[in-house]
Design a protein around this motif. Structure first.
Motif, PDB file in Angstrom:
ATOM      1  N   ALA A 195       0.825  -1.210   0.000  1.00 51.03           N
ATOM      2  CA  ALA A 195       0.000   0.000   0.000  1.00 51.03           C
ATOM      3  C   ALA A 195       0.859   1.259   0.000  1.00 51.03           C
ATOM      4  O   ALA A 195       0.609   2.201  -0.768  1.00 51.03           O
ATOM      5  CB  ALA A 195      -0.953  -0.004   1.197  1.00 51.03           C
ATOM      6  N   ALA A 196       1.875   1.308   0.856  1.00 53.00           N
ATOM      7  CA  ALA A 196       2.732   2.496   0.934  1.00 53.00           C
ATOM      8  C   ALA A 196       3.473   2.728  -0.379  1.00 53.00           C
ATOM      9  O   ALA A 196       3.572   3.860  -0.860  1.00 53.00           O
ATOM     10  CB  ALA A 196       3.719   2.349   2.091  1.00 53.00           C
ATOM     11  N   ILE A 197       3.982   1.659  -0.971  1.00 47.78           N
ATOM     12  CA  ILE A 197       4.705   1.789  -2.239  1.00 47.78           C
ATOM     13  C   ILE A 197       3.780   2.272  -3.345  1.00 47.78           C
ATOM     14  O   ILE A 197       4.121   3.164  -4.126  1.00 47.78           O
ATOM     15  CB  ILE A 197       5.380   0.458  -2.610  1.00 47.78           C
ATOM     16  N   LEU A 198       2.571   1.701  -3.407  1.00 48.14           N
ATOM     17  CA  LEU A 198       1.625   2.110  -4.444  1.00 48.14           C
ATOM     18  C   LEU A 198       1.184   3.560  -4.277  1.00 48.14           C
ATOM     19  O   LEU A 198       1.051   4.289  -5.267  1.00 48.14           O
ATOM     20  CB  LEU A 198       0.403   1.194  -4.430  1.00 48.14           C
ATOM     21  N   VAL A 199       0.945   3.986  -3.053  1.00 46.64           N
ATOM     22  CA  VAL A 199       0.557   5.383  -2.828  1.00 46.64           C
ATOM     23  C   VAL A 199       1.658   6.317  -3.306  1.00 46.64           C
ATOM     24  O   VAL A 199       1.397   7.343  -3.935  1.00 46.64           O
ATOM     25  CB  VAL A 199       0.224   5.626  -1.344  1.00 46.64           C
ATOM     26  N   ASN A 200       2.899   5.967  -3.028  1.00 41.72           N
ATOM     27  CA  ASN A 200       4.014   6.783  -3.503  1.00 41.72           C
ATOM     28  C   ASN A 200       4.044   6.851  -5.028  1.00 41.72           C
ATOM     29  O   ASN A 200       4.217   7.928  -5.617  1.00 41.72           O
ATOM     30  CB  ASN A 200       5.330   6.223  -2.971  1.00 41.72           C
TER      31      ASN A 200
END
Length: 314
Positions: A195-200
């Motif tokens: 999730a964090a990687i995709l949001v970035n």
């Protein structure tokens, strides 16, 4: 008509072999499957080959005294499957290389996803229950290939076992959060870091993950490093002891419940006294967070716990 092979005397069995051969013939002649852009169709065919053709041929081989024809069909099916999978290996190596150079961020990254999976954020309006689809398969393949680690640390009673957030929910999150460029996203219970990687990648903002399990946290860090994402970091910590002083948007896919959830919410409430924050939820924790008097819904209220909910501090 295929010549009947000695040893295959049962007509229904022979008819089934003809059907399997026809399936293989059709797939072999479908040139579109070998076009890089047709990821969705290729995934469906690979699954079909594995579970409906190859597995069935293995069963038939156990029933046949002279299996020459079946062995030939199995070889053809496995060869096609390997060729199709190799197309995706090359494809994702190329896509990861472009992520590392910063070519795929923001709208360019969204366009890439649509090109290969035909996914639109609006599709979520028709999704009533949790689930995973080809979009998840695409993102799983896009991330660096590493063995998923075993959980090494015992969870406390109110902690919830890790489950990946469906990718379509992360896309919806980015649409509904209305991130400003200064926003800092924090995923509480970030697991393997998706999730964090995709949001970035989707929003171009700084993203952080807080994860209790050290093996998951290490995995997430390696993924971010291998994709050269310097604005994505992961902290191995108990959510009740993490530093949230920079965060402005906090996401929870029900990482914990009960008193632990209330304790973390009390910490976020203190942060909200310093600046406006958003809390975005998915899963059973939404109902409990909806009762917080210091938060209000930014999205329409719903009783469906598997609808994304966005809250803002008062």
């Amino acid at each position: 008509m295929i010549k009947k092979e000695p040893g295959i005397t049962d007509l229904p069995l022979h008819a089934e072999i003809i059907d399997l051969q026809t399936d293989i013939d059709v797939i072999e002649k479908d040139a579109a499957l070998y076009e890089e852009k047709n990821f969705d169709k290729r995934m469906e065919v690979v699954d079909f080959l594995e579970f409906h053709v190859i597995d069935r041929l293995k069963e038939l081989l156990q029933k046949t005294a002279q299996p020459t024809q079946l062995i030939s069909l199995k070889y053809r099916a496995e060869k096609i499957k390997i060729e199709l999978e190799e197309i995706d290996v090359i494809l994702f190596e190329k896509l990861r290389a472009k992520i590392r150079t910063g070519e795929y961020t923001g709208q360019v990254f969204k366009n890439l996803i649509h090109e290969y999976t035909h996914f639109y954020s609006e599709d979520n309006a028709h999704q009533e229950e949790p689930g995973y689809d080809n979009l998840d398969l695409f993102i799983n393949a896009l991330f660096p290939s590493r063995a998923i680690p075993e959980q090494a640390r015992d969870l406390e009673p109110e902690m919830v076992y890790y489950q990946k957030t469906p990718v379509r929910i992360v896309f919806e999150l980015v649409e509904k959060a209305h991130f400003v460029k200064e926003a800092i996203f924090v995923d509480l219970g970030s697991g393997l870091g998706q999730a964090a990687i995709l949001v970035n990648l989707l929003a171009g903002i700084k993203a952080k993950g807080v994860e209790f399990e050290p093996a998951f946290c290490d995995y997430a860090r390696h993924c971010a490093e291998e994709l050269n994402l310097s604005n994505v970091t992961f902290i191995n910590a108990d959510a009740r002891k993490a530093d949230y002083s920079e965060g402005t948007v906090f996401f929870m896919f029900t990482p914990f419940r009960g008193d632990m959830l209330q304790e973390v919410l009390a910490i976020l409430r203190r942060e909200a006294l310093q600046r406006k924050i958003k809390v975005i939820t998915y899963g059973p924790c939404t109902a409990q967070i909806a009762l917080q008097t210091w938060l209000h819904f930014e999205t329409p209220e719903t009783d469906n716990i598997y609808k994304l909910a966005v809250f803002a501090s008062l």
